[in-house]
Scaffold this active site. Structure first.
Site, PDB file in Angstrom:
ATOM      1  N   GLU A   1     -13.625   5.708  -0.299  1.00 10.10           N
ATOM      2  CA  GLU A   1     -14.478   4.772   0.448  1.00 10.10           C
ATOM      3  C   GLU A   1     -15.232   5.522   1.538  1.00 10.10           C
ATOM      4  O   GLU A   1     -14.662   5.896   2.554  1.00 10.10           O
ATOM      5  CB  GLU A   1     -13.610   3.651   1.035  1.00 10.10           C
ATOM      6  CG  GLU A   1     -13.006   2.760  -0.037  1.00 10.10           C
ATOM      7  CD  GLU A   1     -11.945   1.820   0.508  1.00 10.10           C
ATOM      8  OE1 GLU A   1     -12.308   0.843   1.176  1.00 10.10           O
ATOM      9  OE2 GLU A   1     -10.750   2.063   0.279  1.00 10.10           O
TER      10      GLU A   1
ATOM     11  N   GLU B   1      -9.003   9.641   5.312  1.00 10.17           N
ATOM     12  CA  GLU B   1      -9.284   8.211   5.206  1.00 10.17           C
ATOM     13  C   GLU B   1     -10.302   7.880   4.119  1.00 10.17           C
ATOM     14  O   GLU B   1     -10.260   6.813   3.527  1.00 10.17           O
ATOM     15  CB  GLU B   1      -9.800   7.666   6.547  1.00 10.17           C
ATOM     16  CG  GLU B   1      -8.722   7.488   7.592  1.00 10.17           C
ATOM     17  CD  GLU B   1      -7.744   6.377   7.239  1.00 10.17           C
ATOM     18  OE1 GLU B   1      -8.202   5.299   6.834  1.00 10.17           O
ATOM     19  OE2 GLU B   1      -6.527   6.598   7.359  1.00 10.17           O
TER      20      GLU B   1
ATOM     21  N   GLU C   1       0.858  -1.195   0.000  1.00  5.87           N
ATOM     22  CA  GLU C   1       0.000   0.000   0.000  1.00  5.87           C
ATOM     23  C   GLU C   1       0.883   1.230   0.000  1.00  5.87           C
ATOM     24  O   GLU C   1       1.846   1.293   0.754  1.00  5.87           O
ATOM     25  CB  GLU C   1      -0.849   0.103   1.282  1.00  5.87           C
ATOM     26  CG  GLU C   1      -2.067  -0.754   1.374  1.00  5.87           C
ATOM     27  CD  GLU C   1      -2.859  -0.471   2.674  1.00  5.87           C
ATOM     28  OE1 GLU C   1      -2.804   0.658   3.195  1.00  5.87           O
ATOM     29  OE2 GLU C   1      -3.522  -1.396   3.150  1.00  5.87           O
TER      30      GLU C   1
ATOM     31  N   LYS D   1     -15.359   4.566   5.597  1.00  2.00           N
ATOM     32  CA  LYS D   1     -14.185   4.454   6.465  1.00  2.00           C
ATOM     33  C   LYS D   1     -14.295   5.490   7.576  1.00  2.00           C
ATOM     34  O   LYS D   1     -14.777   6.601   7.360  1.00  2.00           O
ATOM     35  CB  LYS D   1     -12.906   4.668   5.655  1.00  2.00           C
ATOM     36  CG  LYS D   1     -12.662   3.549   4.655  1.00  2.00           C
ATOM     37  CD  LYS D   1     -11.231   3.477   4.222  1.00  2.00           C
ATOM     38  CE  LYS D   1     -10.410   2.632   5.161  1.00  2.00           C
ATOM     39  NZ  LYS D   1      -9.105   2.242   4.578  1.00  2.00           N
TER      40      LYS D   1
END
Ligand SMILES: *[C@@H]1O[C@H](CO)[C@@H](O)[C@H](O)[C@H]1NC(C)=O
Ligand SMILES: *[C@@H]1O[C@H](CO)[C@@H](O)[C@H](O)[C@H]1NC(C)=O
Ligand SMILES: *[C@@H]1O[C@H](CO)[C@@H](O)[C@H](O)[C@H]1NC(C)=O
Ligand SMILES: *[C@@H]1O[C@H](CO)[C@@H](O)[C@H](O)[C@H]1NC(C)=O
Length: 465
Positions: free
Chosen positions: A315, A324, A261, A318
């Site tokens: 997303e 985030e 990542e 999250k």
């Protein structure tokens, strides 16, 4: 104009041709959202953007089915919650492989199995189960004669030191119980270490010493490692080499590394310095260029970089700070958040890696300690039990003088309302007030130091007073 484009193309192609090792780019396909497109549409999106390897955080059947026959390679994950069972019993991993790998393989190209994710920073502390679980998964694969690499992504916070890169070392409490057995396992099975690397965190916590150009892989004077004399041109490479140095120190120089990542958020809260669309576009674009046109990192020049960007989509479910929910390259409606070139051809149109001359966001030139991820936080160790945690919490908020107002009912850090997150907040407050002095994050074993911002709901942990 046309001449310039052609010249650039020739340069790019020759750069590729003259380098023995060109790296690979993949993308993490996280799905903590309620508005993402159907996996079959996602596969089309990947194909139309020349993305041929992805990583997912589970073994979701609809995703693995959609990938069947697509030629897109996927790294799957056995989640942290299953590590305990996987470590305890090979019958469990036999069954897991039978139901989560075998039905899809090999028409779905399963490249690797990540056993757990950032296990050392799992609030439930599943560290003890990691290596036994990896071994059981591997044994279950061998039993049915399937050859898939087994690994586990570690966070960069597994390092005790990362600057200069040559002095990189793993945290001493991880070395004997887990790093050595894990690296031995990876070596014996011909697999590689997975590492999650976020220069964004180190930059945000050290804007006084790390320049934005260095963090975003733009042109810059670089930062010299005094021991090796290597001049690092990017924080990303310096961080990778810190991990290699840590592996070297344990005599595992022959184990390879994959960056499982890395990313940069296109949006953040006002205190998340560096978050933004322009920076995210430059980080990801410059990184792709570096990976697909360059060689390995300075300490492993012949090992091509293999890097999975985080993440495919924004997303929306999250938790934590705004960043985030904004690491995505795409919005859920499949529109690009910004342009990232995934092929040499697409790179030709991508602006070169120079600073745009903006003075406002560029910090001072890197000082000799540029690149240190010295920012640290303190969190509670759930393993010591309620009683010990409560005592330490009472001490921190009382005599200790920690600022415990935010964890009072109705305040910003009341949620998540549990002992571990409240204690973490209080311990961190105490630790920061003590200027992160050695020993000020211990509380008789009830606390430990972390090098990435703790994530408990949307609560923000102070980094200094
Ligand atoms: C920790 O374990 C508890 C109980 O098994 C579970 O409910 C919770 O989701 C876990 N938390 C994390 C972060 O894995
Ligand atoms: C496992 O990883 C190693 C090291 O990167 C690689 O050479 C090998 O081809 C991989 N094996 C499989 C079966 O993918
Ligand atoms: C230059 O880049 C900075 C951050 O990287 C951004 O804030 C600024 O808007 C950019 N300026 C121009 C003229 O593109
Ligand atoms: C997790 O457990 C291991 C082994 O019991 C221990 O050594 C380590 O300090 C613990 N880590 C955390 C983060 O609590």
């Amino acid at each position: 104009m046309a001449y310039t484009v052609i010249a650039t193309l020739i340069l790019l192609f020759s750069a590729v041709a003259s380098t023995t090792a060109t790296g690979l780019i993949g993308v993490n396909y996280g799905r903590i959202a309620d508005n993402l497109p159907d996996p079959t549409k996602v596969v089309q999106l990947l194909q139309s953007n020349a993305i041929d390897r992805i990583k997912i955080f589970d073994t979701e059947s609809t995703v693995l089915k959609a990938l069947s026959g697509s030629k897109i390679a996927v790294t799957v994950c056995l989640p942290n919650e299953q590590l305990k069972s996987a470590a305890a019993d090979q019958a469990f991993t036999d069954n897991w492989v039978q139901s989560n790998i075998l039905p899809y393989y090999p028409s779905t190209i399963i490249d690797a199995i990540a056993v757990g994710n950032e296990v050392f920073v799992d609030p439930n502390n599943t560290t003890d189960f990691l290596v036994p679980a990896m071994k059981n998964v591997h044994a279950s694969l061998v039993k049915i004669k399937i050859n898939i690499n087994v690994s586990s992504p570690i966070a960069l916070s597994a390092l005790a030191t990362s600057y200069p890169s040559s002095s990189g070392s793993f945290k001493s409490d991880l070395v004997e119980p887990v790093m050595k057995p894990m690296l031995s396992f990876l070596k014996e099975t011909g697999s590689y270490l997975m590492v999650n690397v976020y220069p964004f965190f180190a930059y945000g916590a050290n804007t006084d010493t790390i320049s934005l150009d260095y963090a975003l892989l733009r042109e810059n004077t670089g930062v010299k490692d005094p021991k090796t004399g290597i001049v690092y041109k990017s924080l990303f490479e310096a961080q990778i080499d810190a991990v290699y140095a840590a592996m070297d120190a344990l005599q595992f120089s022959d184990v390879k590394l994959v960056v499982s990542e890395t990313g940069w958020p296109s949006k953040g809260d006002s205190d998340e310095i560096g978050a933004g669309e322009d920076n995210a576009a430059q980080y990801n674009g410059n990184l792709v260029r570096r990976v697909i046109t360059g060689g390995g990192s300075p300490l492993r020049p012949n090992d091509p970089l293999v890097v999975y960007l985080f993440a495919l989509f924004n997303e929306n479910q999250k938790t934590g700070p705004t960043s985030e929910r904004n690491y995505g390259l795409f919005y859920p409606n499949e529109q690009k958040v910004y342009n990232v070139p995934f092929s040499v051809e697409a790179l030709a149109d991508f602006p070169s890696a120079v600073s745009n001359g903006s003075k406002t966001e560029v910090a001072t030139a890197p000082s000799p300690n540029g690149g240190d991820v010295s920012q640290t936080w303190c969190v509670a160790n759930g393993k010591v039990g309620q009683k010990k945690l409560q005592e330490a919490l009472d001490y921190a908020c009382g005599e200790g003088g920690a600022d415990c107002r935010p964890i009072q009912s109705g305040d910003t850090c009341y949620n998540p309302n549990n002992l571990v997150s409240h204690a973490s907040y209080a311990f961190n407050s105490y630790y920061q007030k003590q200027a992160r002095a050695t020993g000020s994050c211990d509380f008789d074993g009830a606390a430990y130091v972390v090098t990435q911002p703790p994530r408990y709901g949307s609560c923000k942990f102070p980094t200094g007073y």
